[in-house]
Design an enzyme around this catalytic site. Structure first.
Site, PDB file in Angstrom:
ATOM      1  CG  PHE A  17     -13.435   1.809   6.746  1.00 36.36           C
ATOM      2  CD1 PHE A  17     -12.974   1.185   5.601  1.00 36.36           C
ATOM      3  CD2 PHE A  17     -14.074   1.036   7.717  1.00 36.36           C
ATOM      4  CE1 PHE A  17     -13.138  -0.172   5.409  1.00 36.36           C
ATOM      5  CE2 PHE A  17     -14.247  -0.336   7.529  1.00 36.36           C
ATOM      6  CZ  PHE A  17     -13.774  -0.938   6.363  1.00 36.36           C
ATOM      7  CG  ASN A  30      -3.768  -2.257   6.672  1.00 35.86           C
ATOM      8  OD1 ASN A  30      -3.663  -1.849   5.531  1.00 35.86           O
ATOM      9  ND2 ASN A  30      -4.718  -3.103   7.053  1.00 35.86           N
ATOM     10  NE  ARG A  71      -7.087 -13.510   5.577  1.00 41.40           N
ATOM     11  CZ  ARG A  71      -7.514 -12.267   5.378  1.00 41.40           C
ATOM     12  NH1 ARG A  71      -7.244 -11.640   4.244  1.00 41.40           N
ATOM     13  NH2 ARG A  71      -8.210 -11.646   6.287  1.00 41.40           N
ATOM     14  NE  ARG A 111      -2.571  -5.784   7.108  1.00 42.32           N
ATOM     15  CZ  ARG A 111      -3.604  -6.472   6.671  1.00 42.32           C
ATOM     16  NH1 ARG A 111      -4.038  -7.523   7.361  1.00 42.32           N
ATOM     17  NH2 ARG A 111      -4.221  -6.131   5.568  1.00 42.32           N
ATOM     18  CG  HIS A 137      -5.680  -6.143  -0.037  1.00 46.24           C
ATOM     19  ND1 HIS A 137      -6.839  -6.254   0.687  1.00 46.24           N
ATOM     20  CD2 HIS A 137      -5.852  -6.924  -1.134  1.00 46.24           C
ATOM     21  CE1 HIS A 137      -7.685  -7.048   0.035  1.00 46.24           C
ATOM     22  NE2 HIS A 137      -7.097  -7.468  -1.070  1.00 46.24           N
ATOM     23  CB  THR A 183      -7.291  -5.657   9.536  1.00 44.52           C
ATOM     24  OG1 THR A 183      -7.714  -6.776   8.754  1.00 44.52           O
ATOM     25  CG2 THR A 183      -7.567  -4.375   8.781  1.00 44.52           C
ATOM     26  CE1 TYR A 230      -9.426  -2.863  -0.080  1.00 43.09           C
ATOM     27  CE2 TYR A 230      -8.529  -0.990  -1.266  1.00 43.09           C
ATOM     28  CZ  TYR A 230      -8.355  -2.087  -0.441  1.00 43.09           C
ATOM     29  OH  TYR A 230      -7.098  -2.421   0.021  1.00 43.09           O
ATOM     30  CD  GLU A 281      -8.912  -9.174  -3.580  1.00 49.14           C
ATOM     31  OE1 GLU A 281      -9.694  -8.572  -2.833  1.00 49.14           O
ATOM     32  OE2 GLU A 281      -7.846  -9.696  -3.175  1.00 49.14           O
ATOM     33  CE  LYS A 300      -3.996  -2.129   2.250  1.00 52.93           C
ATOM     34  NZ  LYS A 300      -5.095  -1.911   3.209  1.00 52.93           N
TER      35      LYS A 300
HETATM   36  P1  CMP Z   1      -7.553  -4.418   3.429  1.00 55.29           P
HETATM   37  O1  CMP Z   1      -7.063  -5.804   3.657  1.00 55.29           O
HETATM   38  O2  CMP Z   1      -6.927  -3.652   2.319  1.00 55.29           O
HETATM   39  O3  CMP Z   1      -9.134  -4.461   3.201  1.00 55.29           O
HETATM   40  C1  CMP Z   1      -9.976  -3.381   3.505  1.00 55.29           C
HETATM   41  C2  CMP Z   1      -9.247  -2.301   4.208  1.00 55.29           C
HETATM   42  O4  CMP Z   1     -10.056  -1.368   4.864  1.00 55.29           O
HETATM   43  C3  CMP Z   1      -8.376  -2.876   5.304  1.00 55.29           C
HETATM   44  O5  CMP Z   1      -7.320  -3.607   4.762  1.00 55.29           O
HETATM   45  C4  CMP Z   1      -8.007  -1.642   6.083  1.00 55.29           C
HETATM   46  O6  CMP Z   1      -6.878  -1.000   5.574  1.00 55.29           O
HETATM   47  C5  CMP Z   1      -9.226  -0.759   5.847  1.00 55.29           C
HETATM   48  N1  CMP Z   1      -9.966  -0.600   7.095  1.00 55.29           N
HETATM   49  C6  CMP Z   1     -10.564  -1.555   7.795  1.00 55.29           C
HETATM   50  N2  CMP Z   1     -11.130  -1.025   8.906  1.00 55.29           N
HETATM   51  C7  CMP Z   1     -10.873   0.299   8.875  1.00 55.29           C
HETATM   52  C8  CMP Z   1     -11.182   1.379   9.714  1.00 55.29           C
HETATM   53  N3  CMP Z   1     -11.886   1.199  10.838  1.00 55.29           N
HETATM   54  N4  CMP Z   1     -10.744   2.602   9.359  1.00 55.29           N
HETATM   55  C9  CMP Z   1     -10.041   2.791   8.207  1.00 55.29           C
HETATM   56  N5  CMP Z   1      -9.723   1.793   7.367  1.00 55.29           N
HETATM   57  C10 CMP Z   1     -10.129   0.558   7.702  1.00 55.29           C
END
Ligand code: CMP
Length: 140
Positions: free
Chosen positions: A59, A114, A87, A104, A117, A93, A51, A128, A11
């Site tokens: 969010f 984070n 994973r 992470r 993905h 996450t 997404y 994807e 990211k």
């Molecule tokens: P990702 O695996 O890319 O899939 C969805 C993304 O949404 C997740 O990782 C986070 O980066 C993001 N995400 C999930 N929860 C929150 C949150 N509470 N606030 C902001 N971003 C979020």
């Protein structure tokens, strides 16, 4: 166990800090092979399409603005049990809940920024991968 493929994305928080190589090293050290990779800048519309499953989440705007704020590195990873293995290597996450030694836990800045993905299931991985790569761009 047959070889499996998963989708991975490094990211903008990570490309900005120039730690792409450190993250790829974690993936390769876990036995995952990078069989396709490119660095791209997603438009806001592309991030929203990728997404789309999160469209109703509070969010969503923050997420898609962040994901289009700088370069990302999209990858196809191959290995035994690749979806689950990736994973495990990524960690939870929310970096404050991620196991020590995961990407992470060691690199992520927040739940939103984070660093990586990864697909959550083989079916999602296929979708994807197809979102970003044509078959001829993947060479195992
Ligand atoms: P990702 O695996 O890319 O899939 C969805 C993304 O949404 C997740 O990782 C986070 O980066 C993001 N995400 C999930 N929860 C929150 C949150 N509470 N606030 C902001 N971003 C979020």
């Amino acid at each position: 166990m047959a070889l499996e493929r998963t989708f991975s994305m490094i990211k903008p928080d990570a490309t900005r800090r120039n730690i792409t190589g450190k993250i790829v090293d974690r993936l390769e050290s876990a036995g995952l092979r990078v069989v396709a990779q490119k660095r791209i800048l997603m438009s806001k519309a592309t991030a929203e399409a990728f997404y789309a499953v999160h469209r109703e989440r509070p969010f969503f705007q923050e997420l898609t603005e962040f994901m289009s704020s700088g370069p990302v590195v999209v990858q196809v990873l191959e290995g035994e049990n690749a979806v689950l293995k990736n994973r495990e290597v990524m960690g939870a996450t929310d970096p404050s809940k991620a196991d020590p030694g995961t990407i992470r836990a060691d690199f992520a800045e927040s739940i939103g920024e984070n660093s990586v993905h990864g697909s959550d299931a083989p079916e999602t991985a296929a979708e994807e991968i197809a979102f970003f790569f044509s078959g001829s761009e993947i060479t195992g």
